[in-house]
Motif scaffolding. Structure first.
Motif, PDB file in Angstrom:
ATOM      1  N   SER A   1      14.974  36.604  51.727  1.00  0.00           N
ATOM      2  CA  SER A   1      14.401  35.917  50.573  1.00  0.00           C
ATOM      3  C   SER A   1      13.015  36.489  50.309  1.00  0.00           C
ATOM      4  O   SER A   1      12.503  37.295  51.082  1.00  0.00           O
ATOM      5  CB  SER A   1      14.353  34.397  50.798  1.00  0.00           C
ATOM      6  N   ARG A   2      12.416  36.061  49.225  1.00  0.00           N
ATOM      7  CA  ARG A   2      11.119  36.602  48.835  1.00  0.00           C
ATOM      8  C   ARG A   2       9.986  35.705  49.334  1.00  0.00           C
ATOM      9  O   ARG A   2      10.084  34.486  49.269  1.00  0.00           O
ATOM     10  CB  ARG A   2      11.051  36.742  47.318  1.00  0.00           C
TER      11      ARG A   2
ATOM     12  N   VAL B   1       2.366  40.000  45.516  1.00  0.00           N
ATOM     13  CA  VAL B   1       3.693  40.334  45.031  1.00  0.00           C
ATOM     14  C   VAL B   1       4.728  39.567  45.836  1.00  0.00           C
ATOM     15  O   VAL B   1       4.633  39.475  47.063  1.00  0.00           O
ATOM     16  CB  VAL B   1       3.968  41.854  45.183  1.00  0.00           C
ATOM     17  N   ARG B   2       5.735  39.018  45.155  1.00  0.00           N
ATOM     18  CA  ARG B   2       6.883  38.421  45.853  1.00  0.00           C
ATOM     19  C   ARG B   2       7.727  39.568  46.374  1.00  0.00           C
ATOM     20  O   ARG B   2       8.171  40.433  45.613  1.00  0.00           O
ATOM     21  CB  ARG B   2       7.691  37.546  44.907  1.00  0.00           C
ATOM     22  N   THR B   3       7.927  39.607  47.694  1.00  0.00           N
ATOM     23  CA  THR B   3       8.568  40.733  48.359  1.00  0.00           C
ATOM     24  C   THR B   3       9.764  40.257  49.166  1.00  0.00           C
ATOM     25  O   THR B   3       9.683  39.238  49.846  1.00  0.00           O
ATOM     26  CB  THR B   3       7.550  41.419  49.304  1.00  0.00           C
ATOM     27  N   LYS B   4      10.887  40.996  49.090  1.00  0.00           N
ATOM     28  CA  LYS B   4      12.079  40.658  49.875  1.00  0.00           C
ATOM     29  C   LYS B   4      11.826  40.938  51.344  1.00  0.00           C
ATOM     30  O   LYS B   4      11.439  42.046  51.713  1.00  0.00           O
ATOM     31  CB  LYS B   4      13.275  41.502  49.446  1.00  0.00           C
TER      32      LYS B   4
ATOM     33  N   ALA C   1       3.597  47.604  43.231  1.00  0.00           N
ATOM     34  CA  ALA C   1       2.221  47.123  43.222  1.00  0.00           C
ATOM     35  C   ALA C   1       1.376  47.990  44.142  1.00  0.00           C
ATOM     36  O   ALA C   1       1.833  48.426  45.189  1.00  0.00           O
ATOM     37  CB  ALA C   1       2.160  45.672  43.687  1.00  0.00           C
ATOM     38  N   PHE C   2       0.159  48.247  43.731  1.00  0.00           N
ATOM     39  CA  PHE C   2      -0.761  49.007  44.565  1.00  0.00           C
ATOM     40  C   PHE C   2      -1.695  48.058  45.303  1.00  0.00           C
ATOM     41  O   PHE C   2      -1.999  48.259  46.455  1.00  0.00           O
ATOM     42  CB  PHE C   2      -1.558  49.992  43.724  1.00  0.00           C
TER      43      PHE C   2
ATOM     44  N   ALA D   1       0.230  39.840  50.168  1.00  0.00           N
ATOM     45  CA  ALA D   1      -0.955  40.522  49.670  1.00  0.00           C
ATOM     46  C   ALA D   1      -0.764  42.003  49.959  1.00  0.00           C
ATOM     47  O   ALA D   1      -0.822  42.443  51.105  1.00  0.00           O
ATOM     48  CB  ALA D   1      -2.206  39.993  50.374  1.00  0.00           C
ATOM     49  N   VAL D   2      -0.491  42.777  48.922  1.00  0.00           N
ATOM     50  CA  VAL D   2      -0.194  44.207  49.046  1.00  0.00           C
ATOM     51  C   VAL D   2      -1.507  44.995  48.961  1.00  0.00           C
ATOM     52  O   VAL D   2      -2.366  44.673  48.155  1.00  0.00           O
ATOM     53  CB  VAL D   2       0.772  44.666  47.941  1.00  0.00           C
ATOM     54  N   GLY D   3      -1.614  46.012  49.797  1.00  0.00           N
ATOM     55  CA  GLY D   3      -2.821  46.827  49.816  1.00  0.00           C
ATOM     56  C   GLY D   3      -3.908  46.244  50.666  1.00  0.00           C
ATOM     57  O   GLY D   3      -5.009  46.786  50.752  1.00  0.00           O
ATOM     58  N   VAL D   4      -3.627  45.127  51.337  1.00  0.00           N
ATOM     59  CA  VAL D   4      -4.595  44.461  52.206  1.00  0.00           C
ATOM     60  C   VAL D   4      -4.074  44.568  53.629  1.00  0.00           C
ATOM     61  O   VAL D   4      -2.958  44.155  53.922  1.00  0.00           O
ATOM     62  CB  VAL D   4      -4.749  42.976  51.829  1.00  0.00           C
TER      63      VAL D   4
END
Length: 71
Positions: A62-63, A9-12, A4-5, A67-70
């Motif tokens: 766990s995931r 996103v659910r992230t580990k 994801a840019f 907020a990706v890119g923020v």
């Protein structure tokens, strides 16, 4: 693998995460959290991938929603 840019996103993530913590890449497929007060400027520039939108109290991997890119 998720890519994801910008967005949510659910992230580990390993270890405990607080809502609003920065999620940092550590060179593996699993990130870790640091509070905004603990992150150095160098980490902020090079390792921060986003901000946790939810927390978790367990030390396991766990995931969590990030907020990706923020920053």
């Amino acid at each position: 693998m998720s890519v994801a840019f910008t967005g949510q996103v659910r992230t580990k993530v390993s270890g405990k995460v607080g809502d609003g913590d920065y999620i940092l890449a550590d060179g593996t497929s699993v990130g870790h959290a640091k509070s905004k007060d603990e992150v150095t400027f160098d980490e902020f520039k090079k390792k921060v991938v986003g901000v946790a939108l939810e927390g978790k109290d367990s030390d396991d991997v766990s995931r969590v929603l990030v907020a990706v890119g923020v920053k």
